[in-house]
Design an enzyme around this catalytic site. Structure first.
Site, mmCIF file in Angstrom:
data_model
loop_
_atom_site.group_PDB
_atom_site.id
_atom_site.type_symbol
_atom_site.label_atom_id
_atom_site.label_comp_id
_atom_site.label_asym_id
_atom_site.label_seq_id
_atom_site.Cartn_x
_atom_site.Cartn_y
_atom_site.Cartn_z
ATOM 1 N N ASP A 171 0.722 -1.001 0.021
ATOM 2 C CA ASP A 171 0.047 -0.049 0.034
ATOM 3 C C ASP A 171 0.939 1.124 0.059
ATOM 4 O OD1 ASP A 171 -1.571 2.232 0.677
ATOM 5 O OD2 ASP A 171 -2.767 0.938 2.259
ATOM 6 N N LYS A 196 -6.168 9.999 -1.797
ATOM 7 C CA LYS A 196 -5.169 10.948 -1.185
ATOM 8 C C LYS A 196 -4.114 11.956 -1.916
ATOM 9 C CE LYS A 196 -7.397 8.872 2.204
ATOM 10 N NZ LYS A 196 -7.760 7.726 1.934
#
Ligand SMILES: Cc1ncc(COP(=O)(O)O)c(C=O)c1O
Length: 380
Positions: A171, A196
Site C-alpha cells: 500500500d 489521497k
C-alpha cells in the site's frame, strides 16, 4: 521519461484521436455503438473499460514503473480485488499497524470467507519469515504505516516473498511513487488510495493497483470486470489531473512536513513525534534508502497522554481542518483512536502505540509560517 515528465505525459499519447484535445476527454457513457456484434472500437461497456479510465490506468502504470494499471471506485475496492486472488484456506501475513479500513476488510469480510490473516510487526522484516506457512499466499505491507509512521523494508520483504513464491503487495498511499516505487524494489502489486495524494485535492474517492506481471494483471482485470467495483469517468479525470502536479505538491508536502515535525519535536508540551525523517526514527536508514524524502504525514502524542487535552488541541486548530482523510493540498488533523482507526479494538490499537492522545497531521502545502502559527496557538 523521468518521473516529473511521466506525471504529466506518462501513458498519455494521443489522448483524443477524435479532436486532438490536450486534456483527456471525459467519456461519460456506459456503452459504445457496434457496427455488427463485436464490431466496436475497443470499448463495449464501461464496467469492462472506459477510455477516460483507461488513460488513468496507463498513467498509474507509468508513474509506478509498472506495466498494467487498474482503477477502482475506492482504495478499499482495490484491496478487495487483490484479496479475491485468494481462496478459502489461504493465509496472509500483514502489517499489524495499518489503515483501520484495511483491517476491517480483512477481519470482518475476508476472514468470514475462510482467509486467515496474521497481523505482525514488520519493522524488522526478517520477522515476516517466522509467520509464513505453506498456506501463505500474500504478504501485505503498508509503509510508512498509518498512523505510526513505521517504515518497512520493501526490498527485504520482497526477498522473502520471492524465496517462498508468495505475492507481495504494498500500500503506497502515504509515500506515493514520487517518494517510493515498490515494484522497482521487488513488490508484485502496488496499491493506492488515490483519494489521497494522487488525486491531491480532497475531491474524489478512487483506488488503484499497478502490476508488472501479465498473469497477475489478467486475473485482476478479470476480477475488476467480474466484481465491478470500477470508478466513473469524471473521477478518473480528476485523478488524471491531480497526478499532473503530484511531483510539485509532494515536494512542498515534504518541506512543510519537515518544518512541522521539527517544530513539534521541540515543543515542551509534546511527548513524541512520529516522522521517518528523524535520524533516531527506528528505521530512518531504510526510509532514506527506499524513499526520496520523508513525506508530509506526522503523528504526535502530548505529554501525559491526556485524551481531553488532545481533543482540545484538535478543536483549537484553525487552518488544519479536523477531518478524515489525508494527502490533499489543505492541511488536515485527525484523531486516529476515534476516527480512522476506531474499527481496530482499543486493546489492539494500544498494543501498537495508537494511544488516545495521538493526533495525526496531513501537512498541506499552505505557507509554512501560517501552519506553525496555527499549531502554536492550538497547543498553547
Ligand atoms: C493507507 C490507506 N490505505 C487505504 C485506504 C482506503 O482508501 P479509500 O478511502 O480510498 O477506500 C486509506 C484511506 O484512508 C489509507 O489511508
Amino acid at each position: 521519461m523521468k518521473f516529473n515528465t511521466k506525471t504529466i505525459h506518462g501513458g498519455q499519447h494521443d489522448v483524443d484521436p477524435a479532436y486532438g484535445s490536450v486534456m483527456p476527454p471525459i467519456y461519460q457513457t456506459s456503452t459504445y455503438s457496434q457496427s455488427t456484434p463485436g464490431g466496436h472500437k475497443g470499448f463495449e461497456y464501461s464496467r469492462s473499460a472506459n477510455p477516460t479510465r483507461s488513460l488513468l490506468e496507463k498513467s498509474l502504470a507509468s508513474i509506478e514503473n509498472g506495466t498494467y494499471g487498474l482503477a477502482f471506485g475506492s482504495g478499499l475496492a482495490a484491496i478487495d480485488a487483490v484479496l479475491k486472488l485468494l481462496k478459502p484456506g489461504d493465509e496472509v501475513v500483514s502489517t499489524n499497524d495499518l489503515y483501520g479500513g484495511s483491517y476491517r476488510l480483512f477481519t470482518k469480510i475476508f476472514e468470514g470467507f475462510g482467509i486467515k490473516f496474521n497481523f505482525i510487526g514488520m519493522e524488522n522484516a526478517n520477522n515476516i519469515e517466522n509467520h509464513i506457512s505453506e498456506k501463505t499466499k500474500l504478504i501485505w505491507v503498508e509503509t510508512p504505516t498509518n498512523p505510526m509512521m513505521n517504515i518497512i523494508d520493501i526490498k527485504a520483504a520482497a526477498k522473502i516473498a520471492k524465496k517462498h513464491k508468495i505475492m507481495l503487495a504494498v500500500d503506497n498511499t502515504f509515500a506515493t511513487p514520487y517518494l517510493q516505487q515498490p515494484l522497482d524494489l521487488g513488490a508484485d502489486i502496488v496499491m493506492h488510495s488515490a483519494t489521497k495524494y494522487l488525486g491531491g485535492h480532497s475531491d474524489v474517492v478512487l483506488g488503484a493497483l499497478v502490476v508488472k506481471n501479465k498473469e497477475i494483471a489478467e486475473k485482476l482485470y478479470f476480477i475488476q470486470n467480474a466484481s465491478g467495483a470500477v470508478c466513473g469517468p469524471q473521477d478518473s479525470f480528476l485523478v488524471l489531473r491531480g497526478i499532473k502536479t503530484l511531483h510539485i505538491r509532494m515536494q512542498r508536502h515534504c518541506e512543510n512536513g519537515k518544518a512541522v515535525a521539527e517544530y513539534l519535536r521541540n515543543h515542551p508540551k509534546i511527548e513524541k513525534v512520529y516522522w521517518p525523517g528523524f535520524e533516531d526514527h527506528p528505521n530512518h536508514k531504510i526510509a532514506k534508502e527506499q524513499m526520496k524524502d520523508f513525506g508530509g504525514m506526522i503523528s504526535f502524542v502530548t505529554k501525559g497522554n491526556n485524551y481531553d487535552e488532545a481533543i482540545k488541541i484538535i478543536e483549537n486548530l484553525k487552518i488544519f481542518t479536523l477531518a478524515e482523510s489525508l494527502g490533499g493540498v489543505e492541511s488536515l488533523a485527525g484523531h486516529p483512536a476515534s476516527m480512522t482507526h476506531a474499527s481496530i479494538p482499543k486493546e489492539e490499537r494500544e498494543k501498537i502505540g495508537i494511544v488516545d492522545s495521538m493526533i495525526r497531521l496531513s501537512v498541506g502545502i499552505e505557507d509554512i509560517d501560517d501552519l506553525i502559527v496555527d499549531l502554536k496557538q492550538a497547543i498553547g
